[in-house]
Write a protein that holds these residues in place. Structure first.
Motif, mmCIF file in Angstrom:
data_model
loop_
_atom_site.group_PDB
_atom_site.id
_atom_site.type_symbol
_atom_site.label_atom_id
_atom_site.label_comp_id
_atom_site.label_asym_id
_atom_site.label_seq_id
_atom_site.Cartn_x
_atom_site.Cartn_y
_atom_site.Cartn_z
ATOM 1 N N PRO A 28 0.839 -1.216 0.000
ATOM 2 C CA PRO A 28 0.000 0.000 0.000
ATOM 3 C C PRO A 28 0.869 1.259 0.000
ATOM 4 N N GLN A 29 0.300 2.344 -0.520
ATOM 5 C CA GLN A 29 0.997 3.624 -0.432
ATOM 6 C C GLN A 29 1.206 3.983 1.034
ATOM 7 N N PRO A 30 2.344 4.576 1.350
ATOM 8 C CA PRO A 30 2.611 4.899 2.757
ATOM 9 C C PRO A 30 1.735 6.028 3.279
ATOM 10 N N ARG A 31 1.321 5.895 4.525
ATOM 11 C CA ARG A 31 0.608 6.972 5.205
ATOM 12 C C ARG A 31 1.548 7.785 6.077
ATOM 13 N N LEU A 32 2.802 7.319 6.178
ATOM 14 C CA LEU A 32 3.787 8.022 6.988
ATOM 15 C C LEU A 32 5.091 8.124 6.214
ATOM 16 N N PRO B 278 -3.309 9.678 0.289
ATOM 17 C CA PRO B 278 -4.124 10.830 0.692
ATOM 18 C C PRO B 278 -4.309 10.877 2.206
ATOM 19 N N GLY B 279 -4.126 12.082 2.759
ATOM 20 C CA GLY B 279 -4.258 12.240 4.198
ATOM 21 C C GLY B 279 -3.044 11.811 4.986
ATOM 22 N N SER C 53 -1.265 21.625 -4.826
ATOM 23 C CA SER C 53 -2.109 20.491 -5.204
ATOM 24 C C SER C 53 -2.024 19.355 -4.178
ATOM 25 N N LEU C 54 -0.821 19.108 -3.633
ATOM 26 C CA LEU C 54 -0.693 18.061 -2.624
ATOM 27 C C LEU C 54 -1.467 18.424 -1.362
ATOM 28 N N LEU C 55 -1.426 19.687 -0.996
ATOM 29 C CA LEU C 55 -2.127 20.109 0.213
ATOM 30 C C LEU C 55 -3.639 20.085 0.030
ATOM 31 N N VAL D 81 -2.237 16.250 2.538
ATOM 32 C CA VAL D 81 -1.089 15.753 3.292
ATOM 33 C C VAL D 81 -0.800 16.678 4.465
ATOM 34 N N ARG D 82 -0.223 16.116 5.495
ATOM 35 C CA ARG D 82 0.081 16.875 6.701
ATOM 36 C C ARG D 82 1.589 16.986 6.873
#
Length: 374
Positions: free
Chosen positions: A255-259, A278-279, A298-300, A305-306
């Motif tokens: 999966p794409q990383p969330r961190l 995303p997120g 665009s990323l924000l 993204v945080r």
């Protein structure tokens, strides 16, 4: 051993400050105030009296060991690493700077020699690490307040104990505090061959997390890749490969990383952001490139993204001493189970500190320099 020419005292006390005073009782203006003494209580220490190039401002001095008070502990230092933060402190480029003159080093492991009458938490023979920065670990012995010491098992490998309180703590907290990750989730990081990077790989593997590890290209890239994969890295890629369209193929199997964990900044951090789910959250804990973290609009907006930051010293300020001890014991359990080893290290005798300092500032050096006091 190089020796200097006038008498002074050193003492480490609770909190981030320690004091250095001349025999007259006045604080010396620079490390040049130090000198030798025939007193058998003398110890050797790496001292800097002003900020600048570590190879030029750090000197090996003889210091007199302070008397042990009721709440104090005399500690024989066994080993202490040279970390990037240590170098930054000496250069004067860090978020916290001890008063000068100062003894270098923020972490290390020592053995208790003796303890004051009010000390209950440690006893002679115990191994201890420091709970606070700026107390100076690059020396043969010191007197510390009991409340800045944390006991660790004496059967830990010396290099693991010496490098316990900075990089593994940073790695663990970043993995635990910013996203609720579960086994099978992925994490992406740059500077993956750093001390923190190697700890992230191992702790993530122990937690069932999958890591994508970015490193700078170098002549021995294959050797480095194999070493990181032996630690538990699932993917090791170069900064150049991170920018290629083929990068998306990795996410066909994980999966794409969330961190994302960023120690570089600049273009490298921007590329990490592009790979986030995303997120997801990018946590910055260093800035090796000395360039800002740039996030596109665009990323924000479209990926939400945080951007966060992490500094272990601040985490310690925000948490109790017991919580830090709990963190240390958690990491010790990883080590004892064989799930966390020290980063690749080179042990250097204290008197050869110049060689160790120079090596620690060279690019593409994956071996952490550890000063040994025996």
């Amino acid at each position: 051993m190089w020796v200097c020419t006038s008498l002074c005292r050193i003492r480490a006390v609770a909190g981030p400050r320690h004091w250095l005073s001349l025999a007259s009782g006045h604080r010396g203006p620079a490390a040049s105030s130090y000198s030798a003494s025939a007193d058998p209580s003398q110890v050797r220490a790496l001292v800097y009296g002003h900020h600048g190039d570590p190879a030029k401002v750090v000197e090996l001095k003889n210091l007199e060991l302070a008397a042990v008070g009721g709440s104090d502990v005399r500690v024989k230092m066994l080993a202490a690493p040279i970390n990037p933060a240590d170098i930054n402190m000496i250069q004067g480029n860090y978020g916290f700077l001890p008063k000068l003159p100062a003894v270098g080093g923020n972490e290390g492991v020592g053995q208790v020699v003796s303890a004051g009458s009010h000390v209950t938490g440690v006893k002679p023979g115990d191994w201890v690490v420091l709970a606070e920065p700026g107390l100076g670990t690059w020396r043969t012995e010191a007197v510390f307040s009991e409340k800045v010491l944390v006991s660790v098992p004496s059967d830990l490998p010396l290099q693991s104990a010496a490098t316990l309180t900075v990089n593994p703590c940073t790695a663990y907290r970043m993995l635990m505090d910013f996203e609720q990750l579960h086994p099978g989730d992925s994490v992406i990081q740059n500077a993956s061959n750093s001390g923190v990077g190697q700890a992230v790989i191992q702790i993530a593997a122990a937690l069932g997390l999958r890591t994508i590890n970015v490193v700078r290209d170098r002549p021995d890239i294959q050797k480095l890749t194999e070493r990181l994969k032996n630690l538990g890295a699932e993917h090791v890629i170069t900064e150049e490969e991170l920018r290629k369209p083929e990068m998306k193929n990795i996410f066909k199997t994980i999966p794409q990383p969330r961190l994302a964990l960023n120690c570089v900044g600049g273009k490298s951090s921007t590329e990490l952001l592009r790979q986030l789910a995303p997120g997801g959250t990018l946590v910055t804990y260093g800035g090796m490139a000395k360039q800002p973290v740039t996030a596109s609009v665009s990323l924000l907006i479209f990926k939400d993204v945080r951007l966060r930051g992490f500094w272990l010293s601040q985490w310690k300020k925000d948490h109790s001493a017991e919580q830090f001890k709990e963190l240390i014991l958690t990491l010790c359990s990883f080590i004892q189970r064989g799930q966390l080893t020290a980063p690749t290290c080179s042990e250097v005798p204290l008197q050869d500190y110049q060689r160790a300092l120079e090596a620690s500032m060279k690019p593409f050096v994956s071996s952490k320099q550890i000063l040994t006091m025996c």
